[in-house]
Design a protein around this motif. Sequence first.
Motif, PDB file in Angstrom:
ATOM      1  N   ASP A  25       0.811  -1.218   0.000  1.00 44.96           N
ATOM      2  CA  ASP A  25       0.000   0.000   0.000  1.00 44.96           C
ATOM      3  C   ASP A  25       0.843   1.266   0.000  1.00 44.96           C
ATOM      4  OD1 ASP A  25      -2.386  -1.336  -0.054  1.00 44.96           O
ATOM      5  OD2 ASP A  25      -2.739  -1.236   2.110  1.00 44.96           O
ATOM      6  N   ARG A  26       2.060   1.179   0.470  1.00 44.05           N
ATOM      7  CA  ARG A  26       2.936   2.347   0.470  1.00 44.05           C
ATOM      8  C   ARG A  26       3.185   2.817  -0.961  1.00 44.05           C
ATOM      9  NH1 ARG A  26       8.056   1.238   2.171  1.00 44.05           N
ATOM     10  NH2 ARG A  26       8.341   3.367   2.945  1.00 44.05           N
ATOM     11  N   LEU A  27       3.516   1.900  -1.851  1.00 42.68           N
ATOM     12  CA  LEU A  27       3.731   2.287  -3.245  1.00 42.68           C
ATOM     13  C   LEU A  27       2.423   2.653  -3.936  1.00 42.68           C
ATOM     14  CD1 LEU A  27       6.510  -0.092  -4.669  1.00 42.68           C
ATOM     15  CD2 LEU A  27       6.734   2.133  -3.552  1.00 42.68           C
ATOM     16  N   ARG A  28       1.335   1.995  -3.561  1.00 41.17           N
ATOM     17  CA  ARG A  28       0.046   2.369  -4.154  1.00 41.17           C
ATOM     18  C   ARG A  28      -0.304   3.813  -3.821  1.00 41.17           C
ATOM     19  NH1 ARG A  28      -1.413  -3.024  -2.187  1.00 41.17           N
ATOM     20  NH2 ARG A  28      -1.390  -4.442  -3.972  1.00 41.17           N
ATOM     21  N   PHE A 243      10.458   8.644   5.452  1.00 38.05           N
ATOM     22  CA  PHE A 243       9.484   9.659   5.844  1.00 38.05           C
ATOM     23  C   PHE A 243       8.741   9.262   7.121  1.00 38.05           C
ATOM     24  CE2 PHE A 243      10.485  10.119   1.424  1.00 38.05           C
ATOM     25  CZ  PHE A 243      10.677  11.490   1.307  1.00 38.05           C
ATOM     26  N   ASP A 244       9.392   8.415   7.930  1.00 40.59           N
ATOM     27  CA  ASP A 244       8.794   7.974   9.180  1.00 40.59           C
ATOM     28  C   ASP A 244       9.124   8.889  10.355  1.00 40.59           C
ATOM     29  OD1 ASP A 244      11.377   7.074   8.745  1.00 40.59           O
ATOM     30  OD2 ASP A 244      10.963   4.981   9.174  1.00 40.59           O
ATOM     31  N   ALA A 245       9.812   9.999  10.115  1.00 37.22           N
ATOM     32  CA  ALA A 245       9.924  11.035  11.143  1.00 37.22           C
ATOM     33  C   ALA A 245       8.671  11.906  11.188  1.00 37.22           C
ATOM     34  CB  ALA A 245      11.154  11.909  10.892  1.00 37.22           C
ATOM     35  N   ASP A 246       7.741  11.677  10.266  1.00 34.34           N
ATOM     36  CA  ASP A 246       6.473  12.405  10.276  1.00 34.34           C
ATOM     37  C   ASP A 246       5.744  12.155  11.599  1.00 34.34           C
ATOM     38  OD1 ASP A 246       4.304  13.731   8.272  1.00 34.34           O
ATOM     39  OD2 ASP A 246       3.321  12.317   9.639  1.00 34.34           O
ATOM     40  N   LYS A 247       5.097  13.178  12.099  1.00 33.28           N
ATOM     41  CA  LYS A 247       4.459  13.112  13.418  1.00 33.28           C
ATOM     42  C   LYS A 247       3.350  12.069  13.491  1.00 33.28           C
ATOM     43  CE  LYS A 247       1.629  17.102  12.091  1.00 33.28           C
ATOM     44  NZ  LYS A 247       1.385  18.551  12.353  1.00 33.28           N
ATOM     45  N   ARG A 248       2.829  11.632  12.356  1.00 35.62           N
ATOM     46  CA  ARG A 248       1.749  10.641  12.347  1.00 35.62           C
ATOM     47  C   ARG A 248       2.252   9.214  12.271  1.00 35.62           C
ATOM     48  NH1 ARG A 248      -0.687  14.128   7.530  1.00 35.62           N
ATOM     49  NH2 ARG A 248       1.578  14.290   7.302  1.00 35.62           N
ATOM     50  N   ASP A 249       3.542   9.009  12.082  1.00 33.00           N
ATOM     51  CA  ASP A 249       4.041   7.669  11.812  1.00 33.00           C
ATOM     52  C   ASP A 249       3.946   6.782  13.057  1.00 33.00           C
ATOM     53  OD1 ASP A 249       5.795   6.479   9.344  1.00 33.00           O
ATOM     54  OD2 ASP A 249       6.251   5.491  11.250  1.00 33.00           O
ATOM     55  N   PRO A 250       3.483   5.542  12.905  1.00 32.64           N
ATOM     56  CA  PRO A 250       3.314   4.667  14.066  1.00 32.64           C
ATOM     57  C   PRO A 250       4.595   4.021  14.562  1.00 32.64           C
ATOM     58  CG  PRO A 250       2.678   3.492  12.085  1.00 32.64           C
ATOM     59  CD  PRO A 250       2.985   4.906  11.661  1.00 32.64           C
ATOM     60  N   MET A 251       5.691   4.160  13.824  1.00 30.57           N
ATOM     61  CA  MET A 251       6.910   3.424  14.151  1.00 30.57           C
ATOM     62  C   MET A 251       7.905   4.233  14.971  1.00 30.57           C
ATOM     63  SD  MET A 251       6.353   0.499  12.746  1.00 30.57           S
ATOM     64  CE  MET A 251       7.960  -0.285  12.645  1.00 30.57           C
ATOM     65  N   ALA A 252       7.603   5.515  15.243  1.00 28.40           N
ATOM     66  CA  ALA A 252       8.573   6.364  15.928  1.00 28.40           C
ATOM     67  C   ALA A 252       7.850   7.532  16.584  1.00 28.40           C
ATOM     68  CB  ALA A 252       9.649   6.845  14.956  1.00 28.40           C
ATOM     69  N   SER A 282      17.891  10.080  -4.884  1.00 26.31           N
ATOM     70  CA  SER A 282      17.145   9.803  -3.665  1.00 26.31           C
ATOM     71  C   SER A 282      16.412   8.479  -3.803  1.00 26.31           C
ATOM     72  CB  SER A 282      16.153  10.944  -3.396  1.00 26.31           C
ATOM     73  OG  SER A 282      15.373  10.674  -2.258  1.00 26.31           O
ATOM     74  N   LEU A 283      16.566   7.624  -2.794  1.00 21.38           N
ATOM     75  CA  LEU A 283      15.912   6.318  -2.774  1.00 21.38           C
ATOM     76  C   LEU A 283      14.988   6.236  -1.568  1.00 21.38           C
ATOM     77  CD1 LEU A 283      18.586   5.822  -4.495  1.00 21.38           C
ATOM     78  CD2 LEU A 283      18.409   3.445  -3.756  1.00 21.38           C
ATOM     79  N   LEU A 284      13.775   5.772  -1.780  1.00 20.90           N
ATOM     80  CA  LEU A 284      12.814   5.639  -0.700  1.00 20.90           C
ATOM     81  C   LEU A 284      13.284   4.588   0.299  1.00 20.90           C
ATOM     82  CD1 LEU A 284       9.973   6.351   0.451  1.00 20.90           C
ATOM     83  CD2 LEU A 284       9.088   4.445  -0.926  1.00 20.90           C
ATOM     84  N   GLU A 285      13.170   4.947   1.575  1.00 28.64           N
ATOM     85  CA  GLU A 285      13.399   3.986   2.656  1.00 28.64           C
ATOM     86  C   GLU A 285      12.078   3.788   3.408  1.00 28.64           C
ATOM     87  OE1 GLU A 285      16.145   2.239   3.041  1.00 28.64           O
ATOM     88  OE2 GLU A 285      17.779   3.380   2.139  1.00 28.64           O
ATOM     89  N   GLY A 286      11.952   4.336   4.626  1.00 28.20           N
ATOM     90  CA  GLY A 286      10.760   4.101   5.429  1.00 28.20           C
ATOM     91  C   GLY A 286       9.673   5.142   5.223  1.00 28.20           C
ATOM     92  N   GLY A 287       8.658   5.045   6.095  1.00 29.52           N
ATOM     93  CA  GLY A 287       7.480   5.900   6.039  1.00 29.52           C
ATOM     94  C   GLY A 287       6.252   5.022   6.004  1.00 29.52           C
ATOM     95  N   TYR A 288       5.533   4.928   7.151  1.00 25.59           N
ATOM     96  CA  TYR A 288       4.539   3.874   7.304  1.00 25.59           C
ATOM     97  C   TYR A 288       3.124   4.385   7.576  1.00 25.59           C
ATOM     98  CZ  TYR A 288       8.949   1.558   7.331  1.00 25.59           C
ATOM     99  OH  TYR A 288      10.204   1.157   6.957  1.00 25.59           O
ATOM    100  N   ASP A 289       2.953   5.653   7.840  1.00 26.11           N
ATOM    101  CA  ASP A 289       1.635   6.257   7.803  1.00 26.11           C
ATOM    102  C   ASP A 289       1.405   6.735   6.373  1.00 26.11           C
ATOM    103  OD1 ASP A 289      -0.733   7.692   9.414  1.00 26.11           O
ATOM    104  OD2 ASP A 289       0.079   9.089   7.929  1.00 26.11           O
ATOM    105  N   GLY A 294       2.798  10.018   1.893  1.00 25.85           N
ATOM    106  CA  GLY A 294       2.418  10.696   0.663  1.00 25.85           C
ATOM    107  C   GLY A 294       2.747  12.174   0.683  1.00 25.85           C
ATOM    108  N   GLN A 295       2.455  12.842   1.792  1.00 24.79           N
ATOM    109  CA  GLN A 295       2.719  14.270   1.875  1.00 24.79           C
ATOM    110  C   GLN A 295       4.212  14.560   1.957  1.00 24.79           C
ATOM    111  OE1 GLN A 295       0.240  16.052   4.946  1.00 24.79           O
ATOM    112  NE2 GLN A 295      -1.489  14.774   4.301  1.00 24.79           N
TER     113      GLN A 295
END
Length: 322
Positions: A25-28, A243-252, A282-289, A294-295
């Motif tokens: 779903d991340r790529l979708r 992009f998992d430093a985003d305030k909404r991310d569930p992993m951090a 630039s290569l995508l790594e994390g980001g789980y929300d 997306g933003q």
Amino acid sequence: MSTILITQPQGLDHATPAGHPERADRLRRLNKVFALPQFADIQTKEAACAGLDFALEVHPKEYVEKIKSLRPVEGMSPIDGDTYISKESLGAVMTGMGAGLGALDDVLAGNFDNAFCAIRPPGHHAERLAPMGFCLFNTIAIVARIAQQKGFERVAIVDFDVHHGNGTQDIFYTDPNVLYASSHQMPLFPGTGALNETGVGNIFNAPLSEDTDGNEMRLAYNDVLLPAIDNFNPDIILISAGFDADKRDPMAGLNWGPNDFAWITGKLMDIAGKRCNNRIISLLEGGYDLDGLGQGVAAHLSMLAHGVNGPAIDHINFKHEE
């Protein structure tokens, strides 16, 4: 700026269990972001498949053979509590490498100033001898090694994923010609990335405490990471773009938003413009929300392509894929 966006249809085939944060779903979601009008002027192509032998640039043959042997005939198998391999995972790995290596060729040829590769699985936790943290092979490290072979003598890798890239640091810990600069939450998985981990003077870590916001992040970059990257005088800058430093991310637990990812991107572009003819991959790594991912990617890609933080996409009602 001229930007190439490389997508990876095969990344959708890397299967993880229901409820796993690193999911197709991340790529979708990102494919929906890339279809927005604000990105219509960005040239896009699909990732080619690179031979698995490219992984031998950073992983020994016995490691590559071990991962191949773990691939199930059907379904998926756990490697550890977080990391899975499925029947199609090696295809995803090889097209992830193909995306990065294709971007390298395009930037080297001067076809584009920079590139963003929307790929999975991520790679920066994979050490020379150990997969972990959703990562099977260290894609950005492979791209860095090939960049060296193609004449880029000094390669800078900048990692703003919320988790420290222990694998990338492990691979280049004694290589003075590769700089690794990372901002990350600490303490947090994988537990590495302390200030005293400096390699041969080529490792620069900026650990951030939980709840760190964009203002504190800017201080860490301005005081430590950006001067180190600039002084290194890189021939090319590679970005582990998590992009998992985003305030909404569930992993951090960091409190960044899209403007913070745009700010970091702009600062790296300033250095690239001064030091290495704008060359950034630039290569995508994390980001789980999905919304945060997306933003954040939209802000990052808008800066790479247009030199400005593009229009906000938070008003767009995406249908959640979950």
